[in-house]
Design an enzyme around this catalytic site. Structure first.
Site, PDB file in Angstrom:
ATOM      1  N   ASP A  21       0.833  -1.205   0.000  1.00  0.00           N
ATOM      2  CA  ASP A  21       0.000   0.000   0.000  1.00  0.00           C
ATOM      3  C   ASP A  21       0.867   1.253   0.000  1.00  0.00           C
ATOM      4  OD1 ASP A  21      -2.295   1.479   0.011  1.00  0.00           O
ATOM      5  OD2 ASP A  21      -2.795   1.125   2.109  1.00  0.00           O
ATOM      6  N   ARG A  25       0.269   7.643  -2.757  1.00  0.00           N
ATOM      7  CA  ARG A  25       0.846   8.718  -1.937  1.00  0.00           C
ATOM      8  C   ARG A  25       2.316   8.951  -2.284  1.00  0.00           C
ATOM      9  NH1 ARG A  25      -1.044   5.946   3.284  1.00  0.00           N
ATOM     10  NH2 ARG A  25      -1.666   4.430   1.721  1.00  0.00           N
ATOM     11  N   ARG A  34      -0.426   8.778 -10.133  1.00  0.00           N
ATOM     12  CA  ARG A  34      -0.475   7.547  -9.336  1.00  0.00           C
ATOM     13  C   ARG A  34       0.259   6.370  -9.988  1.00  0.00           C
ATOM     14  NH1 ARG A  34      -4.008   7.253  -5.398  1.00  0.00           N
ATOM     15  NH2 ARG A  34      -4.221   5.033  -5.733  1.00  0.00           N
ATOM     16  N   ASN A  69     -10.600  -2.948  -6.236  1.00  0.00           N
ATOM     17  CA  ASN A  69      -9.783  -2.054  -7.081  1.00  0.00           C
ATOM     18  C   ASN A  69     -10.393  -1.822  -8.467  1.00  0.00           C
ATOM     19  OD1 ASN A  69      -6.530  -3.134  -5.782  1.00  0.00           O
ATOM     20  ND2 ASN A  69      -7.792  -1.379  -5.200  1.00  0.00           N
ATOM     21  N   ARG A 189       1.706  -4.985   6.210  1.00  0.00           N
ATOM     22  CA  ARG A 189       1.026  -3.930   5.448  1.00  0.00           C
ATOM     23  C   ARG A 189       1.859  -2.665   5.527  1.00  0.00           C
ATOM     24  NH1 ARG A 189      -5.186  -2.495   4.400  1.00  0.00           N
ATOM     25  NH2 ARG A 189      -4.791  -0.814   2.936  1.00  0.00           N
ATOM     26  N   SER A 197      -8.400  -5.063   4.784  1.00  0.00           N
ATOM     27  CA  SER A 197      -8.937  -4.774   3.457  1.00  0.00           C
ATOM     28  C   SER A 197      -9.322  -6.012   2.652  1.00  0.00           C
ATOM     29  CB  SER A 197      -7.936  -3.928   2.655  1.00  0.00           C
ATOM     30  OG  SER A 197      -7.732  -2.690   3.296  1.00  0.00           O
TER      31      SER A 197
HETATM   32  C1  FPP Z   1      -1.785   0.104  -3.369  1.00  0.00           C
HETATM   33  O1  FPP Z   1      -1.353   1.440  -3.373  1.00  0.00           O
HETATM   34  C2  FPP Z   1      -1.277  -0.651  -4.512  1.00  0.00           C
HETATM   35  C3  FPP Z   1      -2.041  -1.253  -5.479  1.00  0.00           C
HETATM   36  C4  FPP Z   1      -3.495  -1.242  -5.491  1.00  0.00           C
HETATM   37  C5  FPP Z   1      -1.436  -1.974  -6.614  1.00  0.00           C
HETATM   38  C6  FPP Z   1      -0.214  -2.799  -6.307  1.00  0.00           C
HETATM   39  C7  FPP Z   1       0.571  -2.935  -7.539  1.00  0.00           C
HETATM   40  C8  FPP Z   1       1.924  -2.907  -7.631  1.00  0.00           C
HETATM   41  C9  FPP Z   1       2.806  -2.830  -6.451  1.00  0.00           C
HETATM   42  C10 FPP Z   1       2.601  -2.935  -8.929  1.00  0.00           C
HETATM   43  C11 FPP Z   1       2.409  -4.147  -9.737  1.00  0.00           C
HETATM   44  C12 FPP Z   1       2.663  -5.396  -9.031  1.00  0.00           C
HETATM   45  C13 FPP Z   1       2.971  -6.547  -9.640  1.00  0.00           C
HETATM   46  C14 FPP Z   1       3.039  -7.796  -8.849  1.00  0.00           C
HETATM   47  C15 FPP Z   1       3.249  -6.623 -11.055  1.00  0.00           C
HETATM   48  P1  FPP Z   1      -2.440   2.580  -3.533  1.00  0.00           P
HETATM   49  O2  FPP Z   1      -2.604   2.863  -4.972  1.00  0.00           O
HETATM   50  O3  FPP Z   1      -3.695   2.184  -2.838  1.00  0.00           O
HETATM   51  O4  FPP Z   1      -1.740   3.773  -2.799  1.00  0.00           O
HETATM   52  P2  FPP Z   1      -2.429   4.954  -1.957  1.00  0.00           P
HETATM   53  O5  FPP Z   1      -3.151   4.305  -0.819  1.00  0.00           O
HETATM   54  O6  FPP Z   1      -1.268   5.773  -1.499  1.00  0.00           O
HETATM   55  O7  FPP Z   1      -3.325   5.679  -2.880  1.00  0.00           O
END
Ligand code: FPP
Length: 247
Positions: A21, A25, A34, A69, A189, A197
């Site tokens: 996560d 940010r 993003r 998502n 996390r 979540s």
């Molecule tokens: C959460 O951060 C992250 C995700 C929903 C996507 C995770 C994907 C990757 C790490 C890249 C691809 C991975 C692979 C295995 C190919 P967020 O977007 O919710 O961040 P925020 O809470 O700061 O907005």
């Protein structure tokens, strides 16, 4: 002494699960969109997978895309799917070099066709790798997993393969998408959020939870080592008393 040297190799968690996560940010902090955060998150996945495999941890599962998502803006969903496609394609060599098997759990049929095909190909091409299984949770949620298992159970009962009173934890567990793995012993996390979540709800019954303020794109080997060291200093009681455990 570095963090790696402080790890007791005889007490490694057999399965680590990670809720990655903070990509959004992190991107914002860098004055970027993003997607830039997600792209940099791939490095953290690679580092974590290599570090876990080198230590001898047999299972690593990362939450790459949740059922929820799909509700993100279409541009972000599309960008994540594209990134996923590129990443599994680009990482095939690294996976084989590190003897890592790629696995995926979730409602994979809901992914774009080309993602499904590429994923299947990389899973096939790495299926004999035995050092570690890296599982991507994609279009996954814990409730989805439990509903699928409940459906499979209901079908079994309806077809006379088992009776309602035969249903127990082992039977339900055998119908989950994670049936081939031990339960995660450590759940990490990142980004300072203290939630599950809808990740592996059933499977984390006894997992130790580790939260860090580090944003996912900044997560490196030392962050994984720190989580493992913290885990190794905890007393896992499984409902028993401290005295019973020490005996
Ligand atoms: C959460 O951060 C992250 C995700 C929903 C996507 C995770 C994907 C990757 C790490 C890249 C691809 C991975 C692979 C295995 C190919 P967020 O977007 O919710 O961040 P925020 O809470 O700061 O907005």
């Amino acid at each position: 002494m570095g963090l790696k040297e402080q790890i007791d190799l005889t007490k490694l968690p057999q399965h680590i699960a990670i809720i990655m996560d903070g990509n959004g940010r992190w991107a914002k902090q860098h004055g970027q969109q993003r997607v830039f955060g997600h792209r940099n998150g791939v490095t953290a996945v690679r580092e974590s997978a290599e570090a876990a495999a080198e230590l001898g941890i047999p299972f690593l599962t990362v939450y790459a895309f949740s059922t929820e998502n799909w509700n993100r803006p279409k541009v972000e969903v599309n960008a994540l799917m594209k990134l996923l496609l590129q990443t599994i394609e680009n990482e095939l060599t690294t996976l084989n070099k590190n003897n890592i098997r790629l696995n995926a759990i979730g409602d994979l049929g809901s992914l774009p066709k080309e993602n499904q095909k590429k994923l299947q190909k990389v899973m096939d091409d790495t299926r004999h790798n035995s050092r570690m299984t890296l599982t991507l949770a994609l279009s996954y949620s814990g409730r989805w997993d439990l509903v699928e298992a409940a459906r499979a159970l209901a079908r079994k009962v309806a077809q006379g393969e088992c009776r309602p009173e035969d249903v127990d934890a082992d039977l339900l567990n055998s119908l989950l998408s994670t049936s081939e793995m031990p339960d995660p012993e450590l759940l990490i996390r990142t980004s300072g959020e203290y939630r599950i979540s809808n990740f592996l709800l059933w499977q984390i019954a006894y997992a130790e939870l580790y939260f860090t303020l580090t944003l996912w794109p900044d997560f490196r080997r030392d962050d994984l080592y720190a989580a493992i060291i913290d885990y190794q200093h905890r007393e896992r009681r499984f409902g028993k008393t401290s005295d019973q455990i020490k005996k």
